[in-house]
Design a protein around this motif. Sequence first.
Motif, PDB file in Angstrom:
ATOM      1  N   ASN A 248       0.731  -1.265   0.020  1.00 55.85           N
ATOM      2  CA  ASN A 248       0.072  -0.075   0.110  1.00 55.85           C
ATOM      3  C   ASN A 248       0.769   1.173   0.007  1.00 55.85           C
ATOM      4  O   ASN A 248       0.583   2.057  -0.680  1.00 55.85           O
ATOM      5  CB  ASN A 248      -1.029   0.049   1.211  1.00 55.85           C
ATOM      6  CG  ASN A 248      -2.158  -1.006   1.015  1.00 55.85           C
ATOM      7  OD1 ASN A 248      -2.505  -1.296   0.031  1.00 55.85           O
ATOM      8  ND2 ASN A 248      -2.946  -1.090   2.108  1.00 55.85           N
ATOM      9  N   PRO A 249       1.739   1.405   0.824  1.00 56.68           N
ATOM     10  CA  PRO A 249       2.790   2.620   0.863  1.00 56.68           C
ATOM     11  C   PRO A 249       3.306   3.131  -0.424  1.00 56.68           C
ATOM     12  O   PRO A 249       3.581   4.080  -1.011  1.00 56.68           O
ATOM     13  CB  PRO A 249       3.668   2.465   2.159  1.00 56.68           C
ATOM     14  CG  PRO A 249       3.072   1.449   2.918  1.00 56.68           C
ATOM     15  CD  PRO A 249       2.131   0.620   2.008  1.00 56.68           C
ATOM     16  N   VAL A 250       3.874   1.655  -1.282  1.00 58.01           N
ATOM     17  CA  VAL A 250       4.455   1.905  -2.486  1.00 58.01           C
ATOM     18  C   VAL A 250       3.325   2.257  -3.466  1.00 58.01           C
ATOM     19  O   VAL A 250       3.754   3.246  -4.314  1.00 58.01           O
ATOM     20  CB  VAL A 250       4.841   0.339  -3.046  1.00 58.01           C
ATOM     21  CG1 VAL A 250       5.534   0.749  -4.325  1.00 58.01           C
ATOM     22  CG2 VAL A 250       5.971   0.026  -1.882  1.00 58.01           C
ATOM     23  N   ILE A 251       1.923   1.858  -3.584  1.00 53.72           N
ATOM     24  CA  ILE A 251       1.207   2.262  -4.341  1.00 53.72           C
ATOM     25  C   ILE A 251       0.987   3.846  -4.061  1.00 53.72           C
ATOM     26  O   ILE A 251       0.504   4.423  -4.798  1.00 53.72           O
ATOM     27  CB  ILE A 251      -0.204   1.394  -4.192  1.00 53.72           C
ATOM     28  CG1 ILE A 251       0.154   0.035  -4.620  1.00 53.72           C
ATOM     29  CG2 ILE A 251      -1.270   2.192  -4.890  1.00 53.72           C
ATOM     30  CD1 ILE A 251      -0.989  -1.093  -4.497  1.00 53.72           C
ATOM     31  N   ASP A 252       0.639   4.113  -2.926  1.00 52.14           N
ATOM     32  CA  ASP A 252       0.509   5.654  -2.216  1.00 52.14           C
ATOM     33  C   ASP A 252       1.695   6.666  -3.033  1.00 52.14           C
ATOM     34  O   ASP A 252       1.203   7.692  -3.405  1.00 52.14           O
ATOM     35  CB  ASP A 252       0.323   5.699  -0.862  1.00 52.14           C
ATOM     36  CG  ASP A 252      -0.865   5.026  -0.318  1.00 52.14           C
ATOM     37  OD1 ASP A 252      -1.591   4.761  -1.182  1.00 52.14           O
ATOM     38  OD2 ASP A 252      -0.950   4.798   0.944  1.00 52.14           O
ATOM     39  N   ALA A 396      -6.352   0.323  -3.285  1.00 53.50           N
ATOM     40  CA  ALA A 396      -6.109   0.765  -4.413  1.00 53.50           C
ATOM     41  C   ALA A 396      -7.504   1.240  -5.316  1.00 53.50           C
ATOM     42  O   ALA A 396      -7.540   2.269  -6.028  1.00 53.50           O
ATOM     43  CB  ALA A 396      -5.775  -0.613  -5.362  1.00 53.50           C
ATOM     44  N   ALA A 397      -8.528   0.832  -4.648  1.00 52.01           N
ATOM     45  CA  ALA A 397      -9.925   1.147  -5.236  1.00 52.01           C
ATOM     46  C   ALA A 397     -10.162   2.584  -4.949  1.00 52.01           C
ATOM     47  O   ALA A 397     -10.567   3.362  -5.668  1.00 52.01           O
ATOM     48  CB  ALA A 397     -10.964   0.086  -5.058  1.00 52.01           C
ATOM     49  N   VAL A 403      -8.228  10.293  -5.633  1.00 51.77           N
ATOM     50  CA  VAL A 403      -7.092  11.054  -5.954  1.00 51.77           C
ATOM     51  C   VAL A 403      -7.354  12.056  -7.293  1.00 51.77           C
ATOM     52  O   VAL A 403      -6.753  13.272  -7.001  1.00 51.77           O
ATOM     53  CB  VAL A 403      -5.702  10.265  -6.371  1.00 51.77           C
ATOM     54  CG1 VAL A 403      -6.140   9.412  -8.017  1.00 51.77           C
ATOM     55  CG2 VAL A 403      -4.382  11.057  -6.321  1.00 51.77           C
ATOM     56  N   GLY A 404      -8.063  11.891  -7.897  1.00 51.10           N
ATOM     57  CA  GLY A 404      -8.564  12.922  -9.056  1.00 51.10           C
ATOM     58  C   GLY A 404      -9.296  13.967  -8.527  1.00 51.10           C
ATOM     59  O   GLY A 404      -9.158  15.165  -9.029  1.00 51.10           O
ATOM     60  N   SER A 414      -8.288   7.620   1.287  1.00 45.81           N
ATOM     61  CA  SER A 414      -8.422   6.109   0.803  1.00 45.81           C
ATOM     62  C   SER A 414      -7.812   5.228   1.910  1.00 45.81           C
ATOM     63  O   SER A 414      -8.307   4.183   2.283  1.00 45.81           O
ATOM     64  CB  SER A 414      -7.617   5.775  -0.457  1.00 45.81           C
ATOM     65  OG  SER A 414      -6.239   6.074  -0.364  1.00 45.81           O
ATOM     66  N   THR A 415      -6.754   5.513   2.566  1.00 45.89           N
ATOM     67  CA  THR A 415      -6.026   4.674   3.586  1.00 45.89           C
ATOM     68  C   THR A 415      -7.071   4.727   4.646  1.00 45.89           C
ATOM     69  O   THR A 415      -6.998   3.636   5.262  1.00 45.89           O
ATOM     70  CB  THR A 415      -4.742   5.255   3.852  1.00 45.89           C
ATOM     71  OG1 THR A 415      -3.519   5.191   2.711  1.00 45.89           O
ATOM     72  CG2 THR A 415      -3.883   4.473   4.761  1.00 45.89           C
TER      73      THR A 415
END
Length: 436
Positions: A248-252, A396-397, A403-404, A414-415
């Motif tokens: 998750n932190p990598v995706i963030d 991710a969802a 984010v947009g 999201s977290t």
Amino acid sequence: MTSAPPATAPRTPPGMARTALLLLPLQAVFRGGEALLPLFLAAWFGRNEETDLYYLLAAYFVFAGALITGAFQDSAVVPVLIEVESKAPAQFPNVAGALFGHTLAIGSAAAAAMGSIAALVALVALHPRGAALEIVGVMSIGIVASAVRSFYVGLLNARGVFHAHPVGSGLGMAVTWAILYSGRALGVRIVPIGLLAGEVVAIVVLSILACRALAFRIVPNLDRPEPVRRIFSLVRLEVAGSLITRINPVIDQLMSGLAGVVGGGTLLRYAGDVASLPTSILQATLFPVLLTRLAREASRPAEFAATTRRTLASVIALLAGFSALFVVFRRPLCTLLFLHGAMDAAGVARIAAILPWALAGAAPFGALLVLARAHVALQNSRIMPGMGILNSACNAAFNLAFVGTFGLAGIALSTSMTYVVVALVFWVRLPRPTNA
């Protein structure tokens, strides 16, 4: 050959709240430097291409290190070792040595594999390339060091020696600070070097404390007695769930690039560091004691259920209260913490804007941590991979959804939303005692 320990009955630990309160000053003195580190990194290095590179690689190697560290920190190792100590104390030295030997072997293999992948990516896609390769090399060695430190922490927590972790980590952090201060002219490349040196010092301290507390010397071996095989069976499930979650932190960090903010990943990380402060205090003081307490009560369902409910209510109330205070005073708090040195006022303002969305997840995250330890104490590790998939899928969802519209704040939101969903599912899936 490892010598046998003296034949003594397992110690009855003092009350959970009392033990946590006794640990609090130790954590404040010895581990406060860990909490202050992001503030000084912000002042020394600000936000730029190299800080984003460092935090991206740091997130990756935290993910990589979870393969080993997750096997000992608040894992099934604790309840199984407590069981061995109670039912077959003569086996304890060999079990400890086998765990140590496998930690070294698996940690070295993981460091080589994950480090090679990171080095390949650094050569192809990361900039500045030289700094990236230096950081990758040091962080790869750090995987092994973190694994050994986590082994000692898990072993000592199982024996109720909770003060060892803050003492060892605190002395290691003092060395880290000395190296960072003296070498800060090198930029963020000095950070992983200082952290690795601190890990080595912590290992030395913990090994000395372990020898004194256990009254025997741990000799690594690659035996596989039944308790070790059971630990592997349980921990592999927990590690699988942890590894999935750690992405998750990598995706963030990657998603932060979509927000179009210079140093966005760095700002997101700093907001998360502030939001996690209250939870970090509980993780350092209450939660290790909680797991040991629940593991000892696992065979007494009514006591187990009562401890879980009381702790859950207390943790949610405490974190909700601290979060509300942080939200109210977020602007002066962020100014006090971050508006120094190379960090600019616009960056601090963005951290303050992100902070409420990150704080929304503090209480759910605390509940999640309590309930995860309840499942681990029951050796109910089979649910962890599925929970990890749920965690990452939700994150991710929600990232894609928010984010947009909200930018960096949407990533923090999201977290928080992910923590709510995962905590609820952990609660629903917690086995209920029939005689509670």
